[in-house]
Motif scaffolding. Structure first.
Motif, PDB file in Angstrom:
ATOM      1  N   SER A   8       1.163 -10.602  -1.799  1.00  7.76           N
ATOM      2  CA  SER A   8       0.040 -10.317  -0.899  1.00  7.76           C
ATOM      3  C   SER A   8      -0.509  -8.912  -1.089  1.00  7.76           C
ATOM      4  N   SER A  13       0.813  -5.900   4.280  1.00  7.38           N
ATOM      5  CA  SER A  13       1.749  -5.752   3.152  1.00  7.38           C
ATOM      6  C   SER A  13       1.711  -4.334   2.602  1.00  7.38           C
ATOM      7  N   LYS A  16       3.656  -2.168   4.931  1.00  9.76           N
ATOM      8  CA  LYS A  16       5.095  -2.454   4.794  1.00  9.76           C
ATOM      9  C   LYS A  16       5.643  -1.785   3.542  1.00  9.76           C
ATOM     10  N   ARG A  17       4.865  -1.861   2.439  1.00 11.67           N
ATOM     11  CA  ARG A  17       5.306  -1.239   1.182  1.00 11.67           C
ATOM     12  C   ARG A  17       5.465   0.270   1.350  1.00 11.67           C
ATOM     13  N   GLU A 143       8.349  -5.887  -5.813  1.00  9.55           N
ATOM     14  CA  GLU A 143       8.372  -6.053  -4.350  1.00  9.55           C
ATOM     15  C   GLU A 143       9.773  -5.880  -3.787  1.00  9.55           C
ATOM     16  N   SER A 145      12.207  -4.526   0.095  1.00 14.71           N
ATOM     17  CA  SER A 145      12.253  -4.220   1.530  1.00 14.71           C
ATOM     18  C   SER A 145      13.454  -3.303   1.726  1.00 14.71           C
TER      19      SER A 145
END
Ligand SMILES: [Zn+2]
Length: 257
Positions: A8, A13, A16-17, A143, A145
């Motif tokens: 995304s 997103s 969040k990144r 990607e 988290s």
């Protein structure tokens, strides 16, 4: 052929990144009076194992190949992916085989338990083929988290992302910067700008690409471009090491300091 998955690009997103880059960090000093370069290949295509490795070897260098076992003997938008015997050939020629999850999953969207299973199965497959265990991991699609950084950091010494930059002081070993080599000779400016930047100040520059062939995918490069970047690195007289080798060298120096 299925369309490639694209993470995304929305605002949520992106935020969040940005937050993830500040979380679950492993502080690392990539600038220790050395000018280091690593070349890496993700997924990885057969052309990276053949043409890519041949070019590196002509310069006397070795690369890091981040493998996703599920891609073995298959093909996708990157062309033919690695064959079983590519792994053994690369490893016996001194290249590093790193981990990229078994099924090339988006680590930002999967819980730690799934990520852990993915890397365990990927490593098991590589071990079965006699490939030495690696301490290097790259995030599929770049990607991640905070939870993914935490769990992967328990299994690997270095975790590589796709955010362009040179790793210097205050780097994050849980999300190392890396610069793409993409396109044909006309697109050499981006990679060369980082070569120039490294000449100005010590650090660790990690390059990554995918397929190395004429008419490459959007994520790959032509042999001509790859050679041009190698030539620039050679002219600058930088040290070239695998990701695992460079990380080890920098960590050892960090401890001794
Ligand atoms: Zn990948």
């Amino acid at each position: 052929m299925n369309a490639p998955y694209i993470p995304s690009k929305g605002l949520v997103s992106a935020l969040k990144r940005r937050l993830t880059r500040l979380q679950a960090r492993k502080p690392f000093d990539g600038a220790q009076k050395r000018f280091l370069v690593s070349f890496s290949f993700d997924d990885f295509p057969h052309s990276a194992a053949s043409t890519g490795a041949q070019i590196l070897e002509q310069f006397g260098w070795r690369g890091t190949y981040y493998a996703s076992a599920a891609f073995e003997n298959s093909s996708n938008h990157l062309g033919n992916l690695f064959r079983t015997d590519d792994l053994g050939t690369l490893a016996s020629n001194g290249h590093e085989i790193g981990c990229h999850t078994e099924h090339h999953i988006d680590c930002a969207l999967n819980p730690p338990i799934v990520i852990e299973r993915e890397i365990r199965r990927n490593q098991k497959h590589l071990r079965t083929l006699g490939i030495p265990a690696s301490r290097s991991f790259a995030y599929p699609y770049g990607e991640t988290s905070a939870a993914a950084k935490d769990i992967l950091g328990q299994h690997y010494a270095s975790l590589r992302g796709v955010r362009p930059g040179i790793n210097r002081r205050h780097s994050d070993a849980h999300q190392l910067n890396a610069v793409p080599i993409e396109g044909d000779f006309a697109a050499k400016g981006l990679a060369l700008s980082y070569v120039k930047s490294l000449e100005a100040e010590p650090g660790w520059l990690i390059f990554y690409t995918h397929d190395v062939r004429n008419n490459p995918s959007e994520w790959g490069c032509t042999p001509e471009l790859f050679k041009a970047i190698c030539s620039a690195v050679q002219r600058a007289e930088f040290e070239v090491m695998t990701v695992g080798g460079a990380f080890e060298a920098l960590s050892t120096a960090e401890k001794a300091a």
